[in-house]
Write a protein that holds these residues in place. Sequence first.
Motif, PDB file in Angstrom:
ATOM      1  N   ILE A  94       0.828  -1.207   0.000  1.00 57.55           N
ATOM      2  CA  ILE A  94       0.000   0.000   0.000  1.00 57.55           C
ATOM      3  C   ILE A  94       0.863   1.258   0.000  1.00 57.55           C
ATOM      4  O   ILE A  94       0.362   2.353  -0.250  1.00 57.55           O
ATOM      5  N   VAL A  95       2.141   1.127   0.300  1.00 49.56           N
ATOM      6  CA  VAL A  95       3.143   2.152   0.009  1.00 49.56           C
ATOM      7  C   VAL A  95       4.394   1.391  -0.408  1.00 49.56           C
ATOM      8  O   VAL A  95       4.873   0.519   0.307  1.00 49.56           O
ATOM      9  N   THR A  96       4.895   1.680  -1.599  1.00 50.82           N
ATOM     10  CA  THR A  96       5.883   0.805  -2.220  1.00 50.82           C
ATOM     11  C   THR A  96       7.308   1.156  -1.819  1.00 50.82           C
ATOM     12  O   THR A  96       7.789   2.261  -2.081  1.00 50.82           O
ATOM     13  N   MET A  97       7.990   0.200  -1.181  1.00 53.07           N
ATOM     14  CA  MET A  97       9.411   0.324  -0.853  1.00 53.07           C
ATOM     15  C   MET A  97      10.232  -0.797  -1.494  1.00 53.07           C
ATOM     16  O   MET A  97      11.392  -0.625  -1.808  1.00 53.07           O
ATOM     17  N   LYS A 107       6.329  -4.009  13.608  1.00 55.32           N
ATOM     18  CA  LYS A 107       7.406  -3.197  14.157  1.00 55.32           C
ATOM     19  C   LYS A 107       7.480  -1.876  13.410  1.00 55.32           C
ATOM     20  O   LYS A 107       7.396  -1.839  12.185  1.00 55.32           O
ATOM     21  N   THR A 108       7.641  -0.777  14.167  1.00 51.73           N
ATOM     22  CA  THR A 108       7.855   0.526  13.545  1.00 51.73           C
ATOM     23  C   THR A 108       8.531   1.440  14.562  1.00 51.73           C
ATOM     24  O   THR A 108       8.861   1.018  15.667  1.00 51.73           O
ATOM     25  N   GLY A 109       8.748   2.706  14.179  1.00 51.75           N
ATOM     26  CA  GLY A 109       9.409   3.639  15.076  1.00 51.75           C
ATOM     27  C   GLY A 109       8.472   4.170  16.143  1.00 51.75           C
ATOM     28  O   GLY A 109       7.270   3.887  16.150  1.00 51.75           O
ATOM     29  N   CYS A 183       6.496   6.922   6.545  1.00 50.07           N
ATOM     30  CA  CYS A 183       7.376   6.807   7.711  1.00 50.07           C
ATOM     31  C   CYS A 183       7.232   5.470   8.422  1.00 50.07           C
ATOM     32  O   CYS A 183       8.168   5.007   9.082  1.00 50.07           O
ATOM     33  N   GLU A 184       6.090   4.829   8.300  1.00 49.28           N
ATOM     34  CA  GLU A 184       5.907   3.523   8.931  1.00 49.28           C
ATOM     35  C   GLU A 184       6.964   2.538   8.425  1.00 49.28           C
ATOM     36  O   GLU A 184       7.541   1.775   9.201  1.00 49.28           O
ATOM     37  N   LYS A 185       7.211   2.573   7.123  1.00 49.99           N
ATOM     38  CA  LYS A 185       8.226   1.678   6.557  1.00 49.99           C
ATOM     39  C   LYS A 185       9.631   2.269   6.672  1.00 49.99           C
ATOM     40  O   LYS A 185      10.603   1.544   6.924  1.00 49.99           O
ATOM     41  N   ALA A 186       9.746   3.573   6.487  1.00 53.75           N
ATOM     42  CA  ALA A 186      11.053   4.210   6.577  1.00 53.75           C
ATOM     43  C   ALA A 186      11.666   4.038   7.968  1.00 53.75           C
ATOM     44  O   ALA A 186      12.872   3.812   8.103  1.00 53.75           O
ATOM     45  N   ALA A 187      10.833   4.118   8.995  1.00 56.45           N
ATOM     46  CA  ALA A 187      11.331   3.969  10.366  1.00 56.45           C
ATOM     47  C   ALA A 187      11.877   2.567  10.602  1.00 56.45           C
ATOM     48  O   ALA A 187      12.940   2.395  11.212  1.00 56.45           O
ATOM     49  N   VAL A 188      11.154   1.563  10.113  1.00 53.19           N
ATOM     50  CA  VAL A 188      11.624   0.180  10.269  1.00 53.19           C
ATOM     51  C   VAL A 188      12.964   0.005   9.564  1.00 53.19           C
ATOM     52  O   VAL A 188      13.906  -0.579  10.117  1.00 53.19           O
ATOM     53  N   TYR A 189      13.058   0.526   8.355  1.00 57.10           N
ATOM     54  CA  TYR A 189      14.302   0.377   7.597  1.00 57.10           C
ATOM     55  C   TYR A 189      15.474   1.011   8.349  1.00 57.10           C
ATOM     56  O   TYR A 189      16.567   0.418   8.424  1.00 57.10           O
ATOM     57  N   CYS A 190      15.264   2.204   8.900  1.00 54.62           N
ATOM     58  CA  CYS A 190      16.345   2.883   9.619  1.00 54.62           C
ATOM     59  C   CYS A 190      16.727   2.123  10.892  1.00 54.62           C
ATOM     60  O   CYS A 190      17.912   1.997  11.217  1.00 54.62           O
ATOM     61  N   LEU A 191      15.738   1.632  11.610  1.00 57.39           N
ATOM     62  CA  LEU A 191      16.022   0.862  12.823  1.00 57.39           C
ATOM     63  C   LEU A 191      16.847  -0.380  12.503  1.00 57.39           C
ATOM     64  O   LEU A 191      17.733  -0.772  13.275  1.00 57.39           O
TER      65      LEU A 191
END
Length: 281
Positions: A94-97, A107-109, A183-191
């Motif tokens: 639903i948001v493409t990464m 899991k998220t930030g 940010c839901e996905k971006a936060a996981v990636y950064c963590l």
Amino acid sequence: MRYLNISGYKFVQIDNPIILEKHFRHLANSLGIRGTILVGSEGLNISLAGEKEAVYQFIDSLYADQRFTGLKFKESWSSSIPFRRLRIRIKEEIVTMRVEGIEPAKKTGKYLPAEKLKKWLDENREFALLDTRNDYEHKIGSFNKAIDLNIENFRDFPEKVKALPDELKKKPLVMFCTGGIRCEKAAVYCLENGFEEVYQLEDGIIKYFEKCGGAHWRGECFVFDNRVAVKPDLSETEKKYCLACFEILTLEELKSDKFAFNRYCPHCYTENQSVNCMIEG
């Protein structure tokens, strides 16, 4: 008449996206609602507009499904429905990464409320503020101290983050986007890539505008509908943007022989006359 615009998302397991797609299409059409709904196995991403009573009826129907209780919507108002039609699509994400193992439902930030971010900015607290949106969105408006990753598409986020200085991984990192979903996905990636303290602006820029206005913000906020952008008071922009180069156009430029609707404007005319240029108020 004023029309209610809503946007919201929820990451939740959906085993029957085709059934949901048919249900949402019938319901929205019966209520005269237009906009976009993305349905995937990982959740829902919704942006709709219509008459207030119809939109609230849609939300009530959505909440009757236990999977979607707790789905929060941001609201704004417009003088017309800023969508030409109803679009409902079934997508893998639903948001493409396109990164395996990123599951915001699990899991998220940490969520940072709008008022707390403003307080941190007021205090000039030491932290990194990261804009996860596309380059054209950042150009139209962003927080004054935000880091621009200069990305053309959210799929570029992982590679751009890898290029950030290592010292940022030791600082608190606050990221933001329009409504929170990226940010839901971006936060996981950064963590998962070495950042030690990751926050995401809760419910995104739209909620920040609602709670804090334009404090520490420059410009407007790009939105993915016919309004093009909203001001910090959440009203529709009065500016005319070229959606090819995202420059603000004057009345003289709109009358120029180097401006052609949906083709080019004086700022991008010499670079590529065939580039798609669209003006919206």
